[in-house]
Design an enzyme around this catalytic site. Structure first.
Site, mmCIF file in Angstrom:
data_model
loop_
_atom_site.group_PDB
_atom_site.id
_atom_site.type_symbol
_atom_site.label_atom_id
_atom_site.label_comp_id
_atom_site.label_asym_id
_atom_site.label_seq_id
_atom_site.Cartn_x
_atom_site.Cartn_y
_atom_site.Cartn_z
ATOM 1 N N ARG A 1 35.031 33.360 30.829
ATOM 2 C CA ARG A 1 35.689 32.220 31.454
ATOM 3 C C ARG A 1 34.898 30.951 31.120
ATOM 4 O O ARG A 1 33.661 30.951 31.151
ATOM 5 C CB ARG A 1 35.789 32.382 32.980
ATOM 6 C CG ARG A 1 36.835 33.402 33.433
ATOM 7 C CD ARG A 1 38.245 32.995 33.052
ATOM 8 N NE ARG A 1 39.251 33.952 33.481
ATOM 9 C CZ ARG A 1 39.736 34.932 32.726
ATOM 10 N NH1 ARG A 1 39.274 35.114 31.497
ATOM 11 N NH2 ARG A 1 40.670 35.739 33.194
ATOM 12 N N ASN B 1 43.722 44.922 28.203
ATOM 13 C CA ASN B 1 43.395 44.207 26.962
ATOM 14 C C ASN B 1 41.900 44.231 26.635
ATOM 15 O O ASN B 1 41.413 43.374 25.904
ATOM 16 C CB ASN B 1 43.917 42.767 27.005
ATOM 17 C CG ASN B 1 43.437 41.992 28.222
ATOM 18 O OD1 ASN B 1 42.473 42.365 28.876
ATOM 19 N ND2 ASN B 1 44.118 40.893 28.529
ATOM 20 N N GLN C 1 42.649 25.216 31.779
ATOM 21 C CA GLN C 1 43.516 25.722 30.720
ATOM 22 C C GLN C 1 44.971 25.405 31.050
ATOM 23 O O GLN C 1 45.364 25.608 32.199
ATOM 24 C CB GLN C 1 43.321 27.244 30.546
ATOM 25 C CG GLN C 1 41.991 27.583 29.945
ATOM 26 C CD GLN C 1 41.859 29.051 29.542
ATOM 27 O OE1 GLN C 1 40.852 29.440 28.996
ATOM 28 N NE2 GLN C 1 42.841 29.873 29.808
ATOM 29 N N HIS D 1 43.131 30.305 24.249
ATOM 30 C CA HIS D 1 42.866 31.596 24.891
ATOM 31 C C HIS D 1 43.798 32.661 24.307
ATOM 32 O O HIS D 1 44.930 32.846 24.765
ATOM 33 C CB HIS D 1 43.071 31.475 26.396
ATOM 34 C CG HIS D 1 42.479 32.592 27.175
ATOM 35 N ND1 HIS D 1 42.364 32.560 28.548
ATOM 36 C CD2 HIS D 1 41.961 33.790 26.799
ATOM 37 C CE1 HIS D 1 41.810 33.683 28.976
ATOM 38 N NE2 HIS D 1 41.570 34.449 27.932
#
Length: 388
Positions: free
Chosen positions: A294, A156, A323, A342
């Site tokens: 992050r 990704n 998260q 996210h």
């Protein structure tokens, strides 16, 4: 059928990444990754798509899509359990910790694999990240236990680099207040224009110039910016020439030059909380920061304070800690932010790539074959260099 064809196509188009050099050794504590061809218990932890699950047949990165591998796994006699319930002693994941062989999770809805969980997971052999970034795993504990940790390297990177470029433009052009005016029925051009700029001519620095950082620099070159990068390894001269980026060995000096800072470094013990009050103070007043790396790389309260004082002119990213972010997370309410959940690395295209990569690695695992070298994060007790 359409989903299977899409995944097969994505596998053919998967990013071919450069190899990560792992200095491997035979650990006396290593669990035999390919101990048998018996049925394996595989647990996947993904986010729920709910009403959106049926809106796209290629939405494979969700609980409902299950990476599109359920039929394939079950046809081979393996037990595949998928859940979004991952936290706490009564979670669905916790019920399976003691006897699972493989755990698949994602950075977007991470199952935090602690040393305590690893200790209880007596049958665990393999931890797979569907995507990039395995910092939700206690990597030292995994290495000590002889586990293999791997991710779908390169799956990704395009998605995240494109998202970073979008966020830079959103901050530079002061887009969010304009959008808010539009939905609130307001019209106050001055309220937007007083802090809206062109990207051309600005100095942009990336902290980390790995796969994502390099792609971002390549995409920024046509904007005629002054491009800088800091990394533990300098690019080769040809790539530097292609990107037009200048290497900055001294991080603090680079940060002091930048109008925009983009964070592209992994979360490690060295980078956790790196952007604290002291480091932020050394950056330009009004600096814009983009962080899709992050959330824990930032000191949470230091970011809030700097946004409130105006030292940070705008902060945008899609990564938080923990998260999912709680409703009272202070970044939700700080001024001049453009935060999202996210999402940058879980576009449909990225989902198809990391689903295909997981399937390919599981196939290797069942056959007793190695993964592509660049996919290993922990192998035979040794961490990949970026996590040391």
């Amino acid at each position: 059928m359409a989903m299977r064809r899409a995944i097969a196509c994505a596998l053919k188009k998967s990013v071919t990444a450069t190899s990560t050099n792992l200095t491997s050794f035979s650990s006396p504590f290593s669990r035999n990754l390919h101990s048998s061809s018996d049925s394996k218990k595989i647990v996947g932890v993904f986010y729920k798509a709910n009403e959106y699950a049926s809106m796209n047949p290629n939405f494979v990165g969700s609980v409902e899509g299950s990476l599109g591998i359920r039929d394939w796994l079950e046809s081979q006699g393996h037990h595949y359990i998928v859940t979004d319930d991952k936290d706490g002693p009564d979670s669905e994941l916790e019920k399976h910790i003691s006897d699972l062989h493989v755990l698949i999770t994602t950075p977007f809805h991470p199952a935090y694999v602690t040393a305590e969980r690893i200790k209880r997971a007596k049958n665990l052999e393999l931890l797979l990240t569907a995507g990039i970034g395995s910092d939700h795993i206690d990597l030292k504990a995994a290495a000590a236990a002889g586990l293999t940790v791997a991710e779908v390297t390169g799956s990704n990177v395009v998605s995240v680099a494109e998202d970073e470029l979008m966020r830079i433009l959103i901050l530079v052009r002061n887009f969010v207040p304009g959008y808010q005016q539009a939905i609130n029925g307001e019209w106050n051009v001055a309220g937007i224009a007083y802090r809206a700029y062109d990207l051309e001519g600005k100095t942009i620095g990336t902290v980390g110039a790995g796969r994502i950082g390099k792609l971002l620099l390549q995409r920024l070159k046509p904007f005629n910016c002054n491009l800088l990068y800091h990394d533990r390894i300098q690019m080769d001269p040809e790539l530097e020439n292609q990107t037009g980026a200048k290497y900055e060995e001294d991080l603090v000096k680079m940060l002091g030059k930048c109008d925009v800072v983009v964070i592209n470094t992994p979360l490690t013990e060295k980078t956790k909380g790196m952007f604290n009050k002291e480091l932020i103070a050394k950056m330009k007043k009004g600096v814009l920061i983009v962080n899709n790396a992050r959330g824990a790389i930032m000191d949470t309260q230091a970011v809030v304070d700097a946004c409130s004082s105006g030292h940070i002119g705008g902060y945008s990213g899609d990564v938080w800690y923990p998260q999912p972010a709680p409703k009272d997370h202070p970044w939700r309410h700080m001024p001049n932010h453009a935060m999202t959940p996210h999402i940058s690395g879980t576009t449909i295209d990225a989902q198809l790539r990391y689903a295909a990569g997981v399937k390919d690695m599981l196939d290797n695992y069942f056959k007793g074959e190695d993964f592509p070298p660049q996919n290993y994060i922990v192998k035979e007790g040794e961490l990949a260099p970026q996590y040391r």
